[in-house]
Design a protein around this motif. Structure first.
Motif, PDB file in Angstrom:
ATOM      1  N   PHE A 147      42.286 -88.961  97.248  1.00  0.00           N
ATOM      2  CA  PHE A 147      42.130 -87.710  97.985  1.00  0.00           C
ATOM      3  C   PHE A 147      42.763 -86.549  97.227  1.00  0.00           C
ATOM      4  N   PHE A 148      43.995 -86.743  96.745  1.00  0.00           N
ATOM      5  CA  PHE A 148      44.644 -85.650  96.026  1.00  0.00           C
ATOM      6  C   PHE A 148      44.119 -85.529  94.597  1.00  0.00           C
ATOM      7  N   GLY A 149      43.641 -86.649  94.060  1.00  0.00           N
ATOM      8  CA  GLY A 149      43.179 -86.611  92.673  1.00  0.00           C
ATOM      9  C   GLY A 149      41.853 -85.906  92.492  1.00  0.00           C
ATOM     10  N   THR A 150      40.939 -86.075  93.458  1.00  0.00           N
ATOM     11  CA  THR A 150      39.572 -85.610  93.211  1.00  0.00           C
ATOM     12  C   THR A 150      39.155 -84.445  94.096  1.00  0.00           C
ATOM     13  N   SER A 151      40.098 -83.841  94.789  1.00  0.00           N
ATOM     14  CA  SER A 151      39.678 -82.747  95.661  1.00  0.00           C
ATOM     15  C   SER A 151      39.954 -81.390  95.032  1.00  0.00           C
ATOM     16  N   LYS A 152      39.650 -81.282  93.739  1.00  0.00           N
ATOM     17  CA  LYS A 152      39.878 -79.995  93.077  1.00  0.00           C
ATOM     18  C   LYS A 152      38.637 -79.108  93.133  1.00  0.00           C
ATOM     19  N   LYS A 153      37.466 -79.762  93.003  1.00  0.00           N
ATOM     20  CA  LYS A 153      36.232 -78.990  92.992  1.00  0.00           C
ATOM     21  C   LYS A 153      35.294 -79.492  94.067  1.00  0.00           C
ATOM     22  N   LYS A 154      34.521 -78.588  94.660  1.00  0.00           N
ATOM     23  CA  LYS A 154      33.637 -78.978  95.753  1.00  0.00           C
ATOM     24  C   LYS A 154      32.594 -79.994  95.305  1.00  0.00           C
ATOM     25  N   SER A 155      32.023 -79.777  94.105  1.00  0.00           N
ATOM     26  CA  SER A 155      30.950 -80.674  93.674  1.00  0.00           C
ATOM     27  C   SER A 155      31.488 -82.091  93.472  1.00  0.00           C
ATOM     28  N   THR A 156      32.670 -82.196  92.850  1.00  0.00           N
ATOM     29  CA  THR A 156      33.285 -83.506  92.670  1.00  0.00           C
ATOM     30  C   THR A 156      33.549 -84.155  94.016  1.00  0.00           C
ATOM     31  N   ALA A 157      34.062 -83.357  94.937  1.00  0.00           N
ATOM     32  CA  ALA A 157      34.417 -83.895  96.252  1.00  0.00           C
ATOM     33  C   ALA A 157      33.197 -84.462  96.947  1.00  0.00           C
ATOM     34  N   LYS A 158      32.080 -83.734  96.848  1.00  0.00           N
ATOM     35  CA  LYS A 158      30.865 -84.207  97.510  1.00  0.00           C
ATOM     36  C   LYS A 158      30.410 -85.527  96.902  1.00  0.00           C
ATOM     37  N   GLY A 159      30.358 -85.568  95.556  1.00  0.00           N
ATOM     38  CA  GLY A 159      29.918 -86.788  94.883  1.00  0.00           C
ATOM     39  C   GLY A 159      30.779 -87.969  95.251  1.00  0.00           C
ATOM     40  N   MET A 160      32.077 -87.740  95.190  1.00  0.00           N
ATOM     41  CA  MET A 160      33.033 -88.789  95.506  1.00  0.00           C
ATOM     42  C   MET A 160      32.846 -89.289  96.936  1.00  0.00           C
ATOM     43  N   GLY A 161      32.703 -88.343  97.858  1.00  0.00           N
ATOM     44  CA  GLY A 161      32.550 -88.717  99.265  1.00  0.00           C
ATOM     45  C   GLY A 161      31.314 -89.557  99.493  1.00  0.00           C
ATOM     46  N   VAL A 162      30.202 -89.176  98.843  1.00  0.00           N
ATOM     47  CA  VAL A 162      28.960 -89.931  99.029  1.00  0.00           C
ATOM     48  C   VAL A 162      29.097 -91.333  98.455  1.00  0.00           C
ATOM     49  N   VAL A 163      29.677 -91.440  97.246  1.00  0.00           N
ATOM     50  CA  VAL A 163      29.865 -92.759  96.643  1.00  0.00           C
ATOM     51  C   VAL A 163      30.747 -93.624  97.533  1.00  0.00           C
ATOM     52  N   PHE A 164      31.808 -93.039  98.055  1.00  0.00           N
ATOM     53  CA  PHE A 164      32.721 -93.796  98.922  1.00  0.00           C
ATOM     54  C   PHE A 164      31.999 -94.299 100.165  1.00  0.00           C
ATOM     55  N   PHE A 263      35.962 -89.442 105.298  1.00  0.00           N
ATOM     56  CA  PHE A 263      36.531 -89.255 103.965  1.00  0.00           C
ATOM     57  C   PHE A 263      35.836 -88.104 103.246  1.00  0.00           C
ATOM     58  N   LEU A 264      34.497 -88.095 103.365  1.00  0.00           N
ATOM     59  CA  LEU A 264      33.710 -87.012 102.765  1.00  0.00           C
ATOM     60  C   LEU A 264      34.146 -85.666 103.332  1.00  0.00           C
ATOM     61  N   LEU A 265      34.280 -85.621 104.649  1.00  0.00           N
ATOM     62  CA  LEU A 265      34.690 -84.382 105.326  1.00  0.00           C
ATOM     63  C   LEU A 265      36.056 -83.922 104.825  1.00  0.00           C
ATOM     64  N   ALA A 266      36.996 -84.878 104.763  1.00  0.00           N
ATOM     65  CA  ALA A 266      38.352 -84.541 104.338  1.00  0.00           C
ATOM     66  C   ALA A 266      38.349 -84.022 102.906  1.00  0.00           C
ATOM     67  N   LEU A 267      37.619 -84.717 102.014  1.00  0.00           N
ATOM     68  CA  LEU A 267      37.567 -84.295 100.618  1.00  0.00           C
ATOM     69  C   LEU A 267      36.973 -82.900 100.497  1.00  0.00           C
ATOM     70  N   TYR A 268      35.909 -82.663 101.271  1.00  0.00           N
ATOM     71  CA  TYR A 268      35.231 -81.372 101.169  1.00  0.00           C
ATOM     72  C   TYR A 268      36.127 -80.239 101.663  1.00  0.00           C
ATOM     73  N   LEU A 269      36.762 -80.457 102.807  1.00  0.00           N
ATOM     74  CA  LEU A 269      37.666 -79.434 103.350  1.00  0.00           C
ATOM     75  C   LEU A 269      38.777 -79.119 102.352  1.00  0.00           C
ATOM     76  N   MET A 270      39.362 -80.208 101.817  1.00  0.00           N
ATOM     77  CA  MET A 270      40.489 -80.032 100.911  1.00  0.00           C
ATOM     78  C   MET A 270      40.062 -79.318  99.643  1.00  0.00           C
ATOM     79  N   SER A 271      38.862 -79.665  99.118  1.00  0.00           N
ATOM     80  CA  SER A 271      38.433 -79.045  97.869  1.00  0.00           C
ATOM     81  C   SER A 271      38.146 -77.570  98.086  1.00  0.00           C
ATOM     82  N   ALA A 272      37.644 -77.246  99.294  1.00  0.00           N
ATOM     83  CA  ALA A 272      37.405 -75.834  99.590  1.00  0.00           C
ATOM     84  C   ALA A 272      38.707 -75.054  99.533  1.00  0.00           C
TER      85      ALA A 272
END
Lengths: 312, 205
Positions: A147-164, A263-272
């Motif tokens: 969560f802390f590692g990959t929530s820097k950019k929105k695009s990364t966060a989305k990809g990560m969330g979908v894969v997860f 998880f996707l939601l959390a990553l996206y919010l955090m990356s924003a």
């Protein structure tokens, strides 16, 4: 094609749920919750007013705790003599199944019937609970490293969330089959952890291979994340929770979907927020992880607001 | 080979300069999730310590037999086996503490810190050093958990290890789940600040 799949899935679902709808007792035709304090039941034939309104003839309890009897304040028979509504002193927890036992007018004959919300509503409740109320990141504190590692950019966060989400659903379903048909019958419950972690690694490997062949473009954008997924607590937690609560197939599916979506939601919010933080003037000691933690804490507080949320 | 010296160095390194929670920022989930009391921190710390030491030693013994290409699955399975052992032992002998920690004992299997130590240390170094490194990392994790637990328990319920110390409850907020994030974040910032301050004073002299 997709439509046909959905249709067949729905039909299977209906087929599986059908026994639940017709299982009502012959004496009681219909039963439901009416608000927080009331249970309504409809009898097949008109009942005797004196018998039906005698509250000492009813015992009501939640299915999990048969020893805790709920207090009934009054029982009212409708004008046609078929509808009876039971009023309770305390609010009912309508998420649980309630059992109502009635003594008839004759000898010791007793009728039992169960009152619960619709099964689809219950499934949806599991989904919403995993998505918002018990969000895996903000309320259960799982998967924080990623969560802390990959929530820097929105695009990364989305990809990560979908894969997860994908890996979670597939591995949860596989684990469910393994748990129900191998671990339980052969009494190998203690091997849970070893089997589940093996299955998760296997799923990740499979998704990697399949995606590489089927959709190389998608693989190029997601592939990097797959390595990170292998041993992550948020993924291994789903089968463990399923095994703990002894969920059935649909409940498992809903939990996995909800957890992945959460998880996707959390990553996206955090990356924003992270994208804005890069422009902000942060004190040097707070740069990097400390400020990310504090932001996450604020999100967690906001998510506390979802507790007690009830759908249906 | 000054083995005695290096063993002490390995242990202190795990606690201080490479503390898993505050320095390496790994295994954050339990640090935030169940660090509400000191006792929880100690219990999970012990569990992690055992898993880390046992898996480090196991991998270190068999390091020459493991083919490099399958090393990650091997690590995962080794950790999973030891976690199962610890999980069963805790469930049998300390049911109360086990119930409090809930799913987190089983989730030790996914702790990045353990896999990382196996990958970075145990697969190269001799058994004895791996043992001390495992002890150091486990203790470092335990100390981190206890520090967070101490702050949260003291501020949240005015107690230490369940004994009432303050006589009142200063900030109930710290018992709430979301406070874990704040405490860890503030502590990290605090350690950063000490580092910055230390460097600054050193530079001036």
């Amino acid at each position: 094609m997709v439509f046909a799949k959905t249709k067949s899935l729905l039909l299977t679902l209906l087929f599986l749920l059908a026994p639940l709808c017709v299982s009502a007792e012959t004496l009681v035709v219909e039963q439901s919750f009416n608000g927080d304090h009331e249970i309504q039941a409809t009898f097949a034939t008109a009942a005797d007013k004196a018998v039906a309104e005698d509250i000492s003839r009813y015992t009501v309890f939640e299915e999990q705790d048969p020893d805790i009897r709920l207090t009934i304040t009054s029982a009212k028979l409708g004008a046609d003599g078929k509808n009876v509504s039971l009023h309770f002193a305390d609010p009912l927890n309508t998420a649980n199944t309630h059992v109502v036992a009635m003594k008839g007018s004759g000898e010791a004959e007793q009728t039992l019937f169960k009152v619960s919300k619709s099964y689809l509503g219950y499934l949806f409740g599991i989904f919403i609970s995993a998505l918002l109320i018990n969000n895996f990141v903000f309320t259960k504190y799982l998967g924080l490293c990623v969560f802390f590692g990959t929530s820097k950019k929105k695009s990364t966060a989305k990809g990560m969330g979908v894969v997860f989400t994908l890996v979670m659903v597939v591995s949860a379903i596989m684990s469910w089959f393994f748990y129900q048909f191998i671990l339980i019958p052969y009494d190998l419950n203690f091997l849970q952890i070893v089997v589940f972690i093996g299955l998760v690694s296997l799923t990740v490997q499979a998704v990697d291979t399949i995606l590489r062949k089927v959709n190389p473009i998608l693989f190029n954008s997601f592939g990097v994340f797959l390595v990170l997924v292998i041993a992550n607590c948020v993924i291994i937690a789903v089968p463990l929770i399923v095994a703990n609560n002894n969920y059935n197939f649909f409940e498992t599916l809903m939990l996995a979907l909800g957890a992945g979506g959460g998880f996707l939601l959390a990553l996206y919010l955090m990356s924003a927020v992270s994208e804005r933080l890069q422009l902000a003037n942060i004190p040097p000691t707070f740069k990097g992880l400390p400020i990310a933690f504090i932001v996450a804490g604020q999100f967690a507080m906001a998510f506390l607001g979802f507790s007690g949320l009830q759908v249906f | 080979m000054a083995n005695d010296k290096s063993s002490i160095q390995l242990v202190t390194r795990g606690i201080l300069s490479e503390n898993p929670i505050f320095k390496l920022a790994l295994s954050m989930c339990p640090a935030v999730g169940i660090s509400t009391t000191v006792m929880n921190g100690i219990m999970l710390g012990i569990a992690v310590l055992f898993v880390q030491v046992f898996s480090s030693v196991t991998i270190s013994i068999f390091k020459n037999m493991i083919h490099p290409r399958i090393r990650i699955p091997t690590y995962t399975l080794t950790i999973a086996t030891w976690v199962t052992v610890i999980d069963l032992v805790l469930a049998a002998y300390m049911p109360e503490a086990y119930a409090k920690m809930g799913i987190f004992v089983k989730l030790i299997v996914a702790f990045a810190i353990i896999t990382m130590r196996l990958e970075m240390f145990a697969c190269k170094e001799p058994v004895k050093d791996s043992f001390w490194d495992g002890i150091g990392m486990g203790l470092g994790f335990m100390v981190g958990m206890m520090a967070i637990g101490f702050i949260r328990e003291l501020l949240g319920s005015g107690a230490i290890l369940g004994h009432d110390v303050l006589g009142f409850k200063p900030l109930l907020f710290f018992i709430l789940p979301s406070a874990g994030f704040f405490v860890v974040g503030l502590m990290m910032a605090f350690f950063n600040w000490i580092e910055v301050y230390y460097k600054r004073t050193k530079g001036l002299q």
